[in-house]
Design a protein around this motif. Structure first.
Motif, PDB file in Angstrom:
ATOM      1  N   TYR A 153      51.431 -20.932  41.358  1.00 32.09           N
ATOM      2  CA  TYR A 153      52.502 -19.906  41.487  1.00 32.09           C
ATOM      3  C   TYR A 153      51.885 -18.515  41.208  1.00 32.09           C
ATOM      4  N   ASN A 154      52.135 -17.597  42.394  1.00 35.41           N
ATOM      5  CA  ASN A 154      51.672 -16.300  42.259  1.00 35.41           C
ATOM      6  C   ASN A 154      50.279 -16.244  42.348  1.00 35.41           C
TER       7      ASN A 154
ATOM      8  N   LEU B 162      56.833 -25.665  46.006  1.00 41.07           N
ATOM      9  CA  LEU B 162      56.928 -24.172  45.718  1.00 41.07           C
ATOM     10  C   LEU B 162      57.640 -23.666  47.250  1.00 41.07           C
ATOM     11  N   TYR B 163      58.816 -22.972  46.995  1.00 46.06           N
ATOM     12  CA  TYR B 163      59.648 -22.346  48.011  1.00 46.06           C
ATOM     13  C   TYR B 163      59.525 -20.691  47.799  1.00 46.06           C
ATOM     14  N   GLN B 164      59.673 -20.186  48.959  1.00 44.59           N
ATOM     15  CA  GLN B 164      59.569 -18.919  49.065  1.00 44.59           C
ATOM     16  C   GLN B 164      58.819 -18.026  47.735  1.00 44.59           C
ATOM     17  N   ASN B 165      57.673 -18.612  47.244  1.00 43.69           N
ATOM     18  CA  ASN B 165      56.812 -18.276  46.243  1.00 43.69           C
ATOM     19  C   ASN B 165      57.742 -17.793  45.069  1.00 43.69           C
ATOM     20  N   ARG B 166      59.035 -18.624  44.703  1.00 41.80           N
ATOM     21  CA  ARG B 166      59.672 -18.357  43.659  1.00 41.80           C
ATOM     22  C   ARG B 166      60.377 -19.574  43.145  1.00 41.80           C
ATOM     23  N   PHE B 167      60.757 -20.396  43.851  1.00 46.91           N
ATOM     24  CA  PHE B 167      61.637 -21.685  43.664  1.00 46.91           C
ATOM     25  C   PHE B 167      60.689 -22.944  43.525  1.00 46.91           C
ATOM     26  N   MET B 168      60.753 -23.580  42.474  1.00 45.54           N
ATOM     27  CA  MET B 168      59.953 -25.073  42.390  1.00 45.54           C
ATOM     28  C   MET B 168      61.377 -25.849  42.649  1.00 45.54           C
ATOM     29  N   LEU B 169      61.140 -26.657  43.728  1.00 44.69           N
ATOM     30  CA  LEU B 169      62.099 -27.784  44.075  1.00 44.69           C
ATOM     31  C   LEU B 169      61.488 -29.098  43.556  1.00 44.69           C
TER      32      LEU B 169
END
Length: 374
Positions: free
Chosen positions: A154-155, A210-217
């Protein structure tokens, strides 16, 4: 309409790693040589390679696979051979790995003797390892030892760990905890979730992307309380707001078939393509037979609905692979990029691949296959 995918074998040009499941695999781009590469570590291989047929045969070898420019061939090279005496890189399976800044970060896993919660860093440039538990002071918590958890980057600075099984046995604890590991300071932070708000049940062998660099599915998985339970719920965790959102609730097999959604499973594959979460394969045990699934679905993240892309035609007729080679669990899914002209061209296309895994008859694979979408 999305068509059923086609599978194509990637041709090896060298000796391949031993067949395995439960390994970790990450992809990186070699900027110097303009080559896509993958790094494979550990896992469980067949007992035919062991003198002790009663124990799970778990390894600690490290391999690099270098792809041709068209991604149709792969050359394997063993970087670290398996050794039972390597205490620095102990053998393990069901661990996780991510890649960041030319380093591979491995966390957790287990072998026949214990579960792990150490962090191992492998520097690709120097071929050196750094094994450490944590750099926090004694008053700061660290994650339980675990296997079957998930890890995402992430990030470009944080490894996010979710879930996993904490110990041996059918009555072990299964986590639904989330931990952030800062790759710069090498410190852990547990993310506290309001118990009054909805959140997933503890699990292992789920998938997470990771989706849209914000959401963990997070999809599916497994847990046991003396009886085995398989899951097919889909959750989204907002990494900024630190909140869970249920996208698709858990259903049993019969209800899932009626709704035409993925049936409960663990050890499946998943990847993001634009605004679709693709979920495929995996397995479940019904108490008598271990079922290896041969299906493909995607979840439309804009319309929040499942779509079945199995078209009832024989998968075998659409590929050069035998039916036995399709339908598997506990494999690795990874993404590579191909460029329309050259690597200086910013226009690129994501391509999707799988490695290894376990198929019907509990046979293991060491093949790389490309998943071709229409």
């Amino acid at each position: 309409m999305q068509k059923e995918p086609i599978f194509i074998n990637v041709e090896p040009t060298s000796v391949k790693p031993i067949e395995r499941q439960g390994s970790s695999l990450i992809s990186l781009f070699d900027k110097i040589n303009n080559k896509e590469e993958i790094y494979l570590f550990g896992g469980r291989i067949s007992s035919k390679h062991s003198t002790n047929k009663k124990e799970r045969n778990i390894v600690n070898d490290l391999w690099k696979g270098t792809f041709s420019s068209d991604l149709k061939k792969i050359e394997w090279k063993c970087i670290l051979e398996h050794s039972n005496n390597n205490q620095f890189m102990e053998k393990r399976h069901n661990h996780s790995a991510i890649a960041c800044d030319n380093k591979i970060i491995i966390f957790g896993g287990s072998n026949n003797e214990k579960y792990f919660n150490d962090v191992i860093e492998f520097n690709i440039s120097t071929n050196t390892f750094d094994n450490h538990l944590n750099n926090n002071n004694n008053n700061t918590k660290i994650p339980n030892a675990r296997h079957g958890h998930s890890a995402i980057l992430y990030n470009n600075e944080c490894m996010v760990i979710f879930g996993g099984k904490f110990d041996f046995g059918m009555y072990s604890e299964y986590g639904n905890d989330i931990w952030f590991y800062n790759l710069k300071t090498k410190t852990w932070q547990k993310i506290e979730i309001d118990n009054n708000k909805q959140q997933p049940i503890g699990r292992c062998w789920h998938s997470a992307v990771l989706y849209q660099n914000r959401f963990m599915l997070v999809f599916g998985g497994f847990y046991s309380k003396g009886v085995e339970y398989y899951l097919n719920d889909l959750w989204s965790f907002d990494l900024e707001l630190k909140e869970w959102n249920l996208l698709s609730k858990n259903e049993d097999i019969n209800k899932s078939k009626k709704l035409n959604i993925p049936i409960p499973r663990n050890r499946c594959g998943s990847f993001i393509n634009v605004d679709k979460l693709f979920v495929f394969f995996g397995n479940y045990f019904d108490g008598t037979v271990d079922h290896f699934l041969k299906d493909f679905y995607y979840f439309d993240l804009k319309e929040e609905k499942w779509v079945n892309i199995n078209n009832n035609s024989s998968i075998k007729q659409k590929t050069t692979l035998s039916l036995q080679q399709l339908g598997m669990g506990h494999f690795n899914t990874f993404v590579l990029n191909s460029y329309l002209n050259d690597t200086n061209n910013k226009e690129k296309k994501e391509r999707y691949f799988i490695f290894g895994g376990e198929v019907e008859g509990h046979k293991r694979s060491n093949d790389v296959k490309e998943i071709v979408l229409d």
